[in-house]
Enzyme design. Structure first.
Site, short mmCIF file in Angstrom:
data_model
loop_
_atom_site.label_atom_id
_atom_site.label_comp_id
_atom_site.label_asym_id
_atom_site.label_seq_id
_atom_site.Cartn_x
_atom_site.Cartn_y
_atom_site.Cartn_z
CB THR A 48 -0.91 -0.03 1.25
OG1 THR A 48 -1.74 -1.19 1.16
CG2 THR A 48 -1.78 1.21 1.34
CE1 TYR A 111 -15.61 -0.48 -7.68
CE2 TYR A 111 -16.87 -2.32 -8.57
CZ TYR A 111 -16.77 -0.98 -8.25
OH TYR A 111 -17.81 -0.13 -8.49
CE1 TYR A 141 -1.53 -5.19 3.32
CE2 TYR A 141 -0.98 -4.75 1.03
CZ TYR A 141 -1.06 -4.34 2.34
OH TYR A 141 -0.66 -3.07 2.69
CE LYS A 171 1.81 -4.77 5.12
NZ LYS A 171 1.15 -3.98 6.11
#
Lengths: 302, 302
Positions: A48, A111, A141, A171
């Site tokens: 990110t 999305y 993630y 993560k």
């Protein structure tokens, strides 16, 4: 790839850009070398914080090639590959697999919201089949606040049952320590990285793998000291200090905050180049963050 | 492009796929022709319902070429072009602009959340500058529950002040009728489409442009009757019926629900092909939806 090495303190590297917002490949390689020298055990490329989601797939493939060709530290890199379209995720993951990387960090297709575990399983199934590499190591993630699409424990269990250590870890950027605990307890051998170094000592104590964090772009050496010494020494004071620095950054959006501070510390305004929807901190914000960090006597050794 | 035509009932077309989940270009063209014949005034290609976010940029460009080359109804199409990376949005928008389309429907960069209006303005500024076409007509895609990134009234005002009718309108999928009202009131000439045909009559009565909806893939002829007659006739009963059909679909995720019903109505199981994270409805779900629609005596004339 020596899997034992994939633990400790990882930084989700910033992506240096030129004035026209194209990628500054040289500056990125330099920053990555510095991160490893500053104490990081590894680097996430395209997290990110790396503005990964503001880069096209073609740009990401070029960065992989520029950074990893002949790179001696490929095995200390985890490459972010999760896109909205499974086709893009497969494409990027295959590209990363050309190099001996430690793994890939993969967002779910993010999305569409409120999708079923069956649907998410089908998406990752398509990725694993599409990549078709025995040495693929996927780190999930989990970042519900940003992606809007969480990974449930049931889903992770299903991944592990179907594909074993292809699903190597996670993560967890949920900020929910109970969730990290639950994963560590439920899935032995699955590497759980906290998404913030504020939990570094806590997660190491319960068998976690370490942290993958935005702010370790700056705090790597503090965090790495904790990781190296936590079993032999009392690191609670060091952790408190590390957490304070992290909290200072948390008062601002990470990408503008970190890039702005990098520009100040290196006296190089090129660090202020970032892609919309991000913009550099205002003069006031920048001064405020600088003051908070000064109050903590924090400044990385750049 | 005759801008006066860009109003009424638009369907966010489904994207037919083959068994291997590649695009069935012929079936897509056939479905688009049927939508227009079934009463739709226009079509959105690559909306949420079109699984746009499960398609790569390359796939979307190919679909645009296959569908629009020599296509007499290009001017009745609005093409979805909003991606996470501004570079992709520019690329897709430029590609759509090769054809005399009515406009583009553009999501904000939607991965990063809680970004500033300044940052979103910069992103759209980069799109407008990057496309560089005087006849560009952007319809903002306001869908906070899915994108996580809303357009504020202040931001829209800024777009209009800076770029005039380049920012031609909005698809408001917030479900918040007050927001639609506020935009119609604040921005004369700005075309406000409701994201659901349940608000069709309501929005027409206050000066809205019409609706752009997932379910008008099936309900186009009902909706179009309301649009053609609302000024001369009392259409409240027709609207109530239309809303009931919409509500039946709302009990299920739209893409699986609509594709499953298309497969039933056309007796063509190819309609069941969809990309993960979506999967066809279960047998029970499918029977349940069919029953709800049967109870309303609803079946489109396919």
């Amino acid at each position: 790839m020596d899997e034992k090495k994939t633990r400790g303190v990882f930084a989700a590297t910033l992506t240096p850009m030129k004035t026209d917002l194209s990628i500054d490949h040289e500056a990125l390689a330099r920053h990555c070398r510095w991160l490893l020298k500053n104490g990081c055990d590894g680097i996430v490329l395209f997290g990110t914080t790396g503005e990964a989601n503001s880069l096209t797939v073609a740009e990401r493939k070029e960065i992989i090639d520029m950074l990893l060709e002949g790179n001696p530290f490929a095995e200390r890199l985890i490459v972010g590959t999760g896109c909205c379209a499974v086709g893009d995720t497969v494409d990027l993951t295959r590209h990363a697999q050309r190099y001996p990387v430690a793994g890939v960090l993969t967002l779910p297709p993010f999305y569409y919201k409120n999708v079923s575990d069956d649907g998410l399983f089908a998406a990752f199934d398509a990725v694993v089949q599409g990549v078709g590499a025995a040495d693929l190591r996927i780190y999930l993630y989990h970042f519900p606040k940003m992606s809007g699409v969480p990974f449930s424990l049931n889903l992770i269990e299903r991944f592990l049952k179907s594909y074993g250590n292809t699903f190597a870890g996670v993560k967890d950027s949920s900020g929910d320590f109970e969730n990290m605990k639950a994963m560590i307890k439920a899935f032995p051998g699955f590497r759980v990285f906290a998404g913030t170094e504020a939990y570094l000592l806590d997660i190491l104590r319960i068998g976690g793998a370490g942290c993958i964090s935005a702010t370790t772009n700056a705090t790597g050496s503090l965090a790495s000291e904790i990781f190296r010494r936590w079993e032999s020494d009392d690191m609670s004071e060091a952790q408190a200090r590390l957490t304070s620095v992290r909290k200072a950054f948390e008062a601002f959006p990470f990408i503008p905050g970190l890039k702005t501070m990098m520009a100040r510390w290196t006296e190089n305004d090129a660090w202020l180049n970032m892609r919309p929807p991000f913009l550099p901190l205002t003069r006031e914000g920048s001064a405020d963050l600088q003051e908070r960090l000064n109050a903590l006597h924090f400044r990385p050794n750049l």
